[in-house]
Design a protein around this motif. Sequence first.
Motif, PDB file in Angstrom:
ATOM      1  N   GLU A   1      -6.699  -8.076   1.570  1.00 38.92           N
ATOM      2  CA  GLU A   1      -7.971  -8.638   1.106  1.00 38.92           C
ATOM      3  C   GLU A   1      -8.744  -9.245   2.267  1.00 38.92           C
ATOM      4  O   GLU A   1      -9.965  -9.097   2.362  1.00 38.92           O
ATOM      5  CB  GLU A   1      -7.713  -9.692   0.036  1.00 38.92           C
ATOM      6  CG  GLU A   1      -8.990 -10.234  -0.584  1.00 38.92           C
ATOM      7  CD  GLU A   1      -8.709 -11.143  -1.768  1.00 38.92           C
ATOM      8  OE1 GLU A   1      -9.680 -11.664  -2.330  1.00 38.92           O
ATOM      9  OE2 GLU A   1      -7.519 -11.321  -2.113  1.00 38.92           O
ATOM     10  N   GLU A   2      -8.029  -9.918   3.168  1.00 40.08           N
ATOM     11  CA  GLU A   2      -8.680 -10.519   4.326  1.00 40.08           C
ATOM     12  C   GLU A   2      -9.275  -9.442   5.230  1.00 40.08           C
ATOM     13  O   GLU A   2     -10.383  -9.595   5.755  1.00 40.08           O
ATOM     14  CB  GLU A   2      -7.688 -11.377   5.116  1.00 40.08           C
ATOM     15  CG  GLU A   2      -7.243 -12.657   4.402  1.00 40.08           C
ATOM     16  CD  GLU A   2      -6.268 -12.385   3.266  1.00 40.08           C
ATOM     17  OE1 GLU A   2      -5.662 -11.277   3.261  1.00 40.08           O
ATOM     18  OE2 GLU A   2      -6.133 -13.257   2.384  1.00 40.08           O
ATOM     19  N   ASP A   3      -8.526  -8.346   5.389  1.00 40.06           N
ATOM     20  CA  ASP A   3      -9.042  -7.241   6.203  1.00 40.06           C
ATOM     21  C   ASP A   3     -10.335  -6.692   5.611  1.00 40.06           C
ATOM     22  O   ASP A   3     -11.299  -6.409   6.334  1.00 40.06           O
ATOM     23  CB  ASP A   3      -8.016  -6.103   6.281  1.00 40.06           C
ATOM     24  CG  ASP A   3      -6.768  -6.506   7.040  1.00 40.06           C
ATOM     25  OD1 ASP A   3      -6.889  -7.346   7.947  1.00 40.06           O
ATOM     26  OD2 ASP A   3      -5.694  -5.984   6.709  1.00 40.06           O
ATOM     27  N   LEU A   4     -10.341  -6.521   4.295  1.00 39.77           N
ATOM     28  CA  LEU A   4     -11.500  -5.965   3.624  1.00 39.77           C
ATOM     29  C   LEU A   4     -12.723  -6.847   3.807  1.00 39.77           C
ATOM     30  O   LEU A   4     -13.842  -6.368   3.977  1.00 39.77           O
ATOM     31  CB  LEU A   4     -11.202  -5.788   2.139  1.00 39.77           C
ATOM     32  CG  LEU A   4     -12.269  -5.111   1.284  1.00 39.77           C
ATOM     33  CD1 LEU A   4     -12.546  -3.705   1.790  1.00 39.77           C
ATOM     34  CD2 LEU A   4     -11.846  -5.064  -0.173  1.00 39.77           C
ATOM     35  N   GLN A   5     -12.509  -8.157   3.796  1.00 39.11           N
ATOM     36  CA  GLN A   5     -13.617  -9.100   3.925  1.00 39.11           C
ATOM     37  C   GLN A   5     -14.114  -9.228   5.358  1.00 39.11           C
ATOM     38  O   GLN A   5     -15.299  -9.457   5.594  1.00 39.11           O
ATOM     39  CB  GLN A   5     -13.193 -10.476   3.405  1.00 39.11           C
ATOM     40  CG  GLN A   5     -12.922 -10.514   1.903  1.00 39.11           C
ATOM     41  CD  GLN A   5     -12.354 -11.854   1.459  1.00 39.11           C
ATOM     42  OE1 GLN A   5     -11.894 -12.645   2.271  1.00 39.11           O
ATOM     43  NE2 GLN A   5     -12.376 -12.091   0.146  1.00 39.11           N
TER      44      GLN A   5
ATOM     45  N   ALA B   1     -16.699  -3.090  10.596  1.00 35.87           N
ATOM     46  CA  ALA B   1     -16.828  -1.639  10.770  1.00 35.87           C
ATOM     47  C   ALA B   1     -16.482  -0.918   9.478  1.00 35.87           C
ATOM     48  O   ALA B   1     -17.161   0.048   9.088  1.00 35.87           O
ATOM     49  CB  ALA B   1     -15.922  -1.161  11.904  1.00 35.87           C
ATOM     50  N   PHE B   2     -15.441  -1.383   8.797  1.00 31.05           N
ATOM     51  CA  PHE B   2     -15.038  -0.774   7.537  1.00 31.05           C
ATOM     52  C   PHE B   2     -16.117  -0.944   6.477  1.00 31.05           C
ATOM     53  O   PHE B   2     -16.492   0.005   5.789  1.00 31.05           O
ATOM     54  CB  PHE B   2     -13.723  -1.403   7.061  1.00 31.05           C
ATOM     55  CG  PHE B   2     -13.253  -0.890   5.734  1.00 31.05           C
ATOM     56  CD1 PHE B   2     -12.637   0.347   5.624  1.00 31.05           C
ATOM     57  CD2 PHE B   2     -13.418  -1.639   4.578  1.00 31.05           C
ATOM     58  CE1 PHE B   2     -12.197   0.823   4.406  1.00 31.05           C
ATOM     59  CE2 PHE B   2     -12.984  -1.177   3.349  1.00 31.05           C
ATOM     60  CZ  PHE B   2     -12.364   0.057   3.269  1.00 31.05           C
ATOM     61  N   ILE B   3     -16.646  -2.162   6.358  1.00 30.22           N
ATOM     62  CA  ILE B   3     -17.679  -2.439   5.355  1.00 30.22           C
ATOM     63  C   ILE B   3     -18.931  -1.603   5.636  1.00 30.22           C
ATOM     64  O   ILE B   3     -19.532  -1.017   4.725  1.00 30.22           O
ATOM     65  CB  ILE B   3     -18.020  -3.937   5.336  1.00 30.22           C
ATOM     66  CG1 ILE B   3     -16.817  -4.741   4.849  1.00 30.22           C
ATOM     67  CG2 ILE B   3     -19.227  -4.210   4.441  1.00 30.22           C
ATOM     68  CD1 ILE B   3     -16.972  -6.249   5.006  1.00 30.22           C
TER      69      ILE B   3
END
Length: 231
Positions: A76-80, A84-86
Amino acid sequence: MEKIDLDGLDPDLEPVAEKAHRLARMGISALPVVGGPLMEIFNSVLESPLNRRRTETMIQIGEVINDLIEKHVLTEEDLQDNEAFISTVSEVCAISLRNHQSEKLEALRNAVKNSALPSCPSDDHRQMFLNFVDVCTVTHIKILHVFDDPQEWISSRNMTPPGWSMGAISSVLEFALPELKGHAETYTIIWKDLFQRGLLTTDGLNTTMSRDGMIAGRTTKLGAELIKFLS
């Protein structure tokens, strides 16, 4: 991090409330505005395929994210925190609405997945690669894949090449992608485009060379990076 519930993204039927609202709008538009019902039908014809394509894109990206979560690549932290991913997810959503070919959509899904990894290209290269998928043809992608490693492409598909001793790159191209045989004018333009974009090392297709030269890789460092990002 909990996985995304994809079931709610793909309603099989239009909700009753939305259907009633749409029918009501059609009835109101019939009051004496000429063409109102026809305009509503026209909007429905356009909106339905776009909404379906948008839903399919959301589900496919959700599946990619769930796969990353299951493999403990993404939290979840990575996603936030992964800008670059977002950004990639946002750009892929927009590009997917403008494209329908399965090869492009697969490349975009791979780009989403690879953008979450530490090996994600720099922002400049990532945006260049996504723009490439958006504006290029499927044949651009196929040719680049083939000539990243022609020998691996041929062997991985259990194809038996002719007994080449000498020949031109065009012979390898037509063998690896038989649907292009007889379409030299088209694939020559695409090849030159890839060369001018700095993705291939060789400008011409018809120079006679040895067998080893024919099946040598032709991608530049940038071209190989692009193939890795889309694979």
